[in-house]
Scaffold this active site. Sequence first.
Site, PDB file in Angstrom:
ATOM      1  N   SER A   1      14.804 -18.238 -41.664  1.00  0.00           N
ATOM      2  CA  SER A   1      14.242 -17.518 -43.049  1.00  0.00           C
ATOM      3  C   SER A   1      13.146 -16.642 -42.749  1.00  0.00           C
ATOM      4  O   SER A   1      12.444 -16.655 -41.820  1.00  0.00           O
ATOM      5  CB  SER A   1      13.558 -18.980 -43.717  1.00  0.00           C
ATOM      6  OG  SER A   1      12.584 -18.696 -44.755  1.00  0.00           O
TER       7      SER A   1
ATOM      8  N   TYR B   1       8.348 -26.175 -45.191  1.00  0.00           N
ATOM      9  CA  TYR B   1       9.543 -25.510 -44.857  1.00  0.00           C
ATOM     10  C   TYR B   1       9.272 -24.384 -43.721  1.00  0.00           C
ATOM     11  O   TYR B   1      10.106 -24.192 -42.939  1.00  0.00           O
ATOM     12  CB  TYR B   1       9.908 -24.802 -46.220  1.00  0.00           C
ATOM     13  CG  TYR B   1      11.051 -23.888 -46.240  1.00  0.00           C
ATOM     14  CD1 TYR B   1      10.774 -22.555 -46.228  1.00  0.00           C
ATOM     15  CD2 TYR B   1      12.173 -24.598 -46.446  1.00  0.00           C
ATOM     16  CE1 TYR B   1      12.171 -22.075 -46.266  1.00  0.00           C
ATOM     17  CE2 TYR B   1      13.502 -23.685 -46.509  1.00  0.00           C
ATOM     18  CZ  TYR B   1      13.376 -22.419 -46.335  1.00  0.00           C
ATOM     19  OH  TYR B   1      14.594 -21.586 -46.401  1.00  0.00           O
TER      20      TYR B   1
HETATM   21  P1  NAP Z   1      21.391 -25.063 -51.226  1.00  0.00           P
HETATM   22  O1  NAP Z   1      22.059 -24.114 -52.180  1.00  0.00           O
HETATM   23  O2  NAP Z   1      20.093 -26.108 -51.584  1.00  0.00           O
HETATM   24  O3  NAP Z   1      22.396 -25.575 -50.112  1.00  0.00           O
HETATM   25  C1  NAP Z   1      21.992 -26.692 -49.161  1.00  0.00           C
HETATM   26  C2  NAP Z   1      23.193 -27.411 -48.722  1.00  0.00           C
HETATM   27  O4  NAP Z   1      22.776 -28.074 -47.786  1.00  0.00           O
HETATM   28  C3  NAP Z   1      23.877 -28.171 -49.667  1.00  0.00           C
HETATM   29  O5  NAP Z   1      25.222 -28.103 -49.314  1.00  0.00           O
HETATM   30  C4  NAP Z   1      23.515 -29.652 -49.490  1.00  0.00           C
HETATM   31  O6  NAP Z   1      24.212 -30.440 -49.995  1.00  0.00           O
HETATM   32  C5  NAP Z   1      23.153 -29.534 -47.898  1.00  0.00           C
HETATM   33  N1  NAP Z   1      22.303 -30.526 -47.323  1.00  0.00           N
HETATM   34  C6  NAP Z   1      20.979 -30.984 -47.767  1.00  0.00           C
HETATM   35  N2  NAP Z   1      20.424 -31.640 -46.799  1.00  0.00           N
HETATM   36  C7  NAP Z   1      21.616 -32.260 -46.336  1.00  0.00           C
HETATM   37  C8  NAP Z   1      21.593 -33.163 -45.141  1.00  0.00           C
HETATM   38  N3  NAP Z   1      20.605 -33.927 -44.648  1.00  0.00           N
HETATM   39  N4  NAP Z   1      22.759 -33.369 -44.255  1.00  0.00           N
HETATM   40  C9  NAP Z   1      23.853 -32.634 -44.751  1.00  0.00           C
HETATM   41  N5  NAP Z   1      23.760 -31.584 -45.607  1.00  0.00           N
HETATM   42  C10 NAP Z   1      22.724 -31.431 -46.490  1.00  0.00           C
HETATM   43  O7  NAP Z   1      20.676 -24.169 -50.173  1.00  0.00           O
HETATM   44  P2  NAP Z   1      20.970 -22.636 -49.671  1.00  0.00           P
HETATM   45  O8  NAP Z   1      20.096 -21.723 -50.611  1.00  0.00           O
HETATM   46  O9  NAP Z   1      22.375 -22.342 -49.672  1.00  0.00           O
HETATM   47  O10 NAP Z   1      20.341 -22.356 -48.218  1.00  0.00           O
HETATM   48  C11 NAP Z   1      21.194 -22.750 -47.249  1.00  0.00           C
HETATM   49  C12 NAP Z   1      20.337 -22.474 -45.868  1.00  0.00           C
HETATM   50  O11 NAP Z   1      19.655 -21.191 -45.973  1.00  0.00           O
HETATM   51  C13 NAP Z   1      19.050 -23.611 -45.734  1.00  0.00           C
HETATM   52  O12 NAP Z   1      18.877 -23.820 -44.421  1.00  0.00           O
HETATM   53  C14 NAP Z   1      17.905 -22.716 -46.730  1.00  0.00           C
HETATM   54  O13 NAP Z   1      16.735 -23.217 -46.051  1.00  0.00           O
HETATM   55  C15 NAP Z   1      18.306 -21.253 -46.053  1.00  0.00           C
HETATM   56  N6  NAP Z   1      17.695 -20.126 -46.503  1.00  0.00           N
HETATM   57  C16 NAP Z   1      17.858 -19.971 -47.824  1.00  0.00           C
HETATM   58  C17 NAP Z   1      17.448 -18.849 -48.388  1.00  0.00           C
HETATM   59  C18 NAP Z   1      17.638 -18.618 -49.825  1.00  0.00           C
HETATM   60  O14 NAP Z   1      16.808 -17.746 -50.476  1.00  0.00           O
HETATM   61  N7  NAP Z   1      18.397 -19.371 -50.827  1.00  0.00           N
HETATM   62  C19 NAP Z   1      16.722 -17.845 -47.771  1.00  0.00           C
HETATM   63  C20 NAP Z   1      16.448 -18.352 -46.217  1.00  0.00           C
HETATM   64  C21 NAP Z   1      17.185 -19.301 -45.906  1.00  0.00           C
HETATM   65  P3  NAP Z   1      24.319 -32.006 -50.315  1.00  0.00           P
HETATM   66  O15 NAP Z   1      23.157 -32.018 -51.128  1.00  0.00           O
HETATM   67  O16 NAP Z   1      25.301 -32.492 -51.025  1.00  0.00           O
HETATM   68  O17 NAP Z   1      24.009 -32.781 -48.882  1.00  0.00           O
HETATM   69  C1  GCO Z   2      10.645 -19.877 -51.423  1.00  0.00           C
HETATM   70  C2  GCO Z   2      11.845 -19.516 -51.266  1.00  0.00           C
HETATM   71  C3  GCO Z   2      12.066 -19.111 -49.625  1.00  0.00           C
HETATM   72  C4  GCO Z   2      13.460 -18.776 -49.501  1.00  0.00           C
HETATM   73  C5  GCO Z   2      13.815 -18.155 -48.192  1.00  0.00           C
HETATM   74  C6  GCO Z   2      13.206 -17.040 -47.862  1.00  0.00           C
HETATM   75  O1  GCO Z   2      10.204 -20.847 -52.126  1.00  0.00           O
HETATM   76  O2  GCO Z   2       9.705 -19.152 -50.865  1.00  0.00           O
HETATM   77  O3  GCO Z   2      12.628 -20.654 -51.275  1.00  0.00           O
HETATM   78  O4  GCO Z   2      11.504 -19.944 -48.882  1.00  0.00           O
HETATM   79  O5  GCO Z   2      14.427 -19.940 -49.576  1.00  0.00           O
HETATM   80  O6  GCO Z   2      13.497 -19.359 -47.164  1.00  0.00           O
HETATM   81  O7  GCO Z   2      13.556 -16.513 -46.699  1.00  0.00           O
END
Ligand code: NAP
Ligand code: GCO
Length: 266
Positions: A147, A160
């Site tokens: 992230s 986080y």
């Molecule tokens: P999301 O839409 O909330 O999806 C998260 C997924 O993880 C869901 O499929 C959830 O399914 C699963 N999950 C959560 N806890 C779990 C566990 N203990 N065991 C197995 N599965 C689990 O999140 P996203 O935005 O796609 O993010 C995916 C990844 O990218 C995360 O690591 C997040 O930190 C990272 N990320 C996101 C962003 C952003 O801006 N969106 C930016 C940087 C990094 P269930 O709840 O059904 O288990």
């Molecule tokens: C927040 C956001 C971010 C994104 C992502 C950025 O609350 O600041 O959720 O943390 O998820 O991780 O890279």
Amino acid sequence: MDMMEKFSLQGKVALVTGAAYGIGFAIATALAGAGAKIAFNCRSQSNLDKALADYAEKGIDARGYIADVTDEAQVSDLVAKIEKDLGGIDILVNNAGIIKRIPMLEMSAEDFRQVVDIDLTGPFICAKAVIPGMIKKGRGKIINICSMMSELGRETVSAYAAAKGGLKMLTRNICSEYGGANIQCNGIGPGYIATPQTAPLREKQPDGSRHPFDQFIVSKTPAGRWGTAEDLMGPAVFLASEASDFVNGHILYVDGGILAYIGKQP
Ligand code: NAP
Ligand code: GCO
């Protein structure tokens, strides 16, 4: 030489954790598009069933499993089932993750531990479960979804940021410890991506105006927009393929330039 062959994942087995929707679903779709057989896990049967239908709609014969990445026994069982159903895992994408946005002084130790458990211990558990098979194969790819918070902090995301900063260093340590076994472990550091996880930061205000955080991120991002899960597809294929065999311990930020930019003078 056909350079595109370097990016082919034909015959490879990929596990993408938490890939029922969001970033994981997009990455799994990309790996399938490059030829990989896809396995994914999540915690709820309803999410799994819907995801299987969504994958099928895209012509992807994904295998879905219920498993919590924080539970070593469930993860060990998950890996064994995938090996039986599809074959040994060649590619692991540690994508599953949560966030809790709570001011640090109001955050309980239990909430802090839950975020770290899923976002950092989970990837450790999953990597530990797949590395022995990769060593036997003589190769492997691990991609940890880090992230911007692997580099920067902000209010309310202490757990986080601590977890994602730790995940950056776990990435470098797996590289250090298993690079000699021809295992490449890299990270993808998405910027701000429009998924369910960030929906609260983009909600329309009662007067119909854009969320202040939405406007802030767009102004701070040189690309002038939020990222989409699709923006991560190409980088994931690159890091999962032999095109990146000499890339190890690297965090590839896919952030529209936000980490490089100090921001416009107010
Ligand atoms: P999301 O839409 O909330 O999806 C998260 C997924 O993880 C869901 O499929 C959830 O399914 C699963 N999950 C959560 N806890 C779990 C566990 N203990 N065991 C197995 N599965 C689990 O999140 P996203 O935005 O796609 O993010 C995916 C990844 O990218 C995360 O690591 C997040 O930190 C990272 N990320 C996101 C962003 C952003 O801006 N969106 C930016 C940087 C990094 P269930 O709840 O059904 O288990
Ligand atoms: C927040 C956001 C971010 C994104 C992502 C950025 O609350 O600041 O959720 O943390 O998820 O991780 O890279």
